[in-house]
Design a protein around this motif. Structure first.
Motif, PDB file in Angstrom:
ATOM      1  N   GLN A  93       0.812  -1.207   0.000  1.00  0.00           N
ATOM      2  CA  GLN A  93       0.000   0.000   0.000  1.00  0.00           C
ATOM      3  C   GLN A  93       0.848   1.260   0.000  1.00  0.00           C
ATOM      4  OE1 GLN A  93      -3.174  -0.078  -0.430  1.00  0.00           O
ATOM      5  NE2 GLN A  93      -3.491   2.144  -0.342  1.00  0.00           N
ATOM      6  N   ILE A  96       1.747   2.254  -3.519  1.00  0.00           N
ATOM      7  CA  ILE A  96       0.585   2.786  -4.235  1.00  0.00           C
ATOM      8  C   ILE A  96       0.321   4.226  -3.811  1.00  0.00           C
ATOM      9  CG2 ILE A  96      -1.892   2.546  -4.572  1.00  0.00           C
ATOM     10  CD1 ILE A  96      -1.542  -0.473  -4.242  1.00  0.00           C
ATOM     11  N   GLN A  97       0.400   4.491  -2.507  1.00  0.00           N
ATOM     12  CA  GLN A  97       0.166   5.844  -2.014  1.00  0.00           C
ATOM     13  C   GLN A  97       1.252   6.811  -2.494  1.00  0.00           C
ATOM     14  OE1 GLN A  97      -0.099   5.319   2.216  1.00  0.00           O
ATOM     15  NE2 GLN A  97      -2.213   4.573   2.160  1.00  0.00           N
ATOM     16  N   ARG A  99       3.033   6.537  -5.206  1.00  0.00           N
ATOM     17  CA  ARG A  99       2.837   6.768  -6.639  1.00  0.00           C
ATOM     18  C   ARG A  99       1.704   7.753  -6.882  1.00  0.00           C
ATOM     19  NH1 ARG A  99       2.049   1.375  -9.638  1.00  0.00           N
ATOM     20  NH2 ARG A  99       4.169   1.139  -8.851  1.00  0.00           N
ATOM     21  N   ARG A 100       0.623   7.593  -6.129  1.00  0.00           N
ATOM     22  CA  ARG A 100      -0.514   8.497  -6.278  1.00  0.00           C
ATOM     23  C   ARG A 100      -0.126   9.930  -5.893  1.00  0.00           C
ATOM     24  NH1 ARG A 100      -3.990   6.181  -2.913  1.00  0.00           N
ATOM     25  NH2 ARG A 100      -4.749   4.751  -4.508  1.00  0.00           N
TER      26      ARG A 100
END
Length: 234
Positions: A93, A96-97, A99-100
């Motif tokens: 996670q 993903i965070q 990258r966002r």
């Protein structure tokens, strides 16, 4: 941010010494903000007569000729990997965070720069105003930097495949050294100002030409400040 912004503290500190040239008197809050926000130059940001596409193409021109073709090409190579940053892997996670967050931040940079340069600053494309506003295009280097870094990583990975074993690491280090040296070599002659004496020669010629006690009305900064420097400082 605060460390980088702190350089502006030099303006009020120097102004407090009441130098001969005290542009905008930035020792007061009003003078400091006016100086920082270039209030005196508001007239240089007139609405351009050219369409938006020409202004977009001008940004490309700045990127190619001011930032340089090497960084520009590497930036193009790295565009695909840019929004996949920080790459693939098993970070779960957190990756993903991250990258966002990077996508949001980078998109905000692009939007603010584009809106600022194309519509807020609105360079009028006259030779004088483009030259005076050229410093506002410096953030292009910031925008191209991450993409160029990823492009360099991709290029070095592809080239390193031709080298076997222990030599691969040495090859990567060599490429990382050659790239900045190539940029310096290609741009040094155009940026070298060691022999540029036009401002001093101009001012000396003016002072030699004028009769004693003459009143000199300069046409602009280039004709004003060098003469003042020679008179006041030297």
């Amino acid at each position: 941010f605060l460390l980088g912004f702190s350089i502006y503290l030099y303006l009020p500190l120097r102004s407090l010494a009441d130098p001969v040239m005290d542009w905008g008197n930035p020792e007061t809050l009003r003078g400091f903000l006016g100086h920082l926000l270039r209030s005196q130059y508001a007239g240089l940001s007139e609405a351009p007569q050219r369409p938006v596409i020409d202004r977009v193409l001008y940004l490309g021109h700045v990127a190619l000729f001011e930032v340089g073709p090497i960084v520009s090409v590497l930036g193009i190579l790295g565009l695909r990997a840019l929004f996949r940053f920080p790459g693939h892997g098993d970070w779960g996670q957190e990756r993903i965070q991250a990258r966002r967050a990077f996508r949001v931040a980078y998109s905000a940079w692009i939007f603010s720069l584009s809106v600022g340069l194309l519509f807020v600053l609105s360079v009028s494309f006259q030779k004088q105003t483009v030259a005076l506003n050229a410093v506002f295009f410096i953030p292009l280097l910031l925008l191209l930097g991450p993409a160029a870094a990823l492009g360099l990583d991709h290029a070095s990975t592809c080239l390193a495949r031709t080298v076997e074993g222990r030599h691969e690491t040495a090859f990567r280090y060599a490429l990382a050294f050659v790239l900045p040296m190539a940029v310096v070599t290609l741009n040094y002659s155009s940026q070298d100002r060691s022999g540029n004496r036009i401002a001093r020669d101009y001012a000396e010629s003016v002072l030699r030409t004028l009769p004693p006690n003459a009143v000199y009305l300069p046409s602009g900064d280039h004709a004003n400040f060098p003469v003042l420097y020679l008179q006041v400082v030297e």
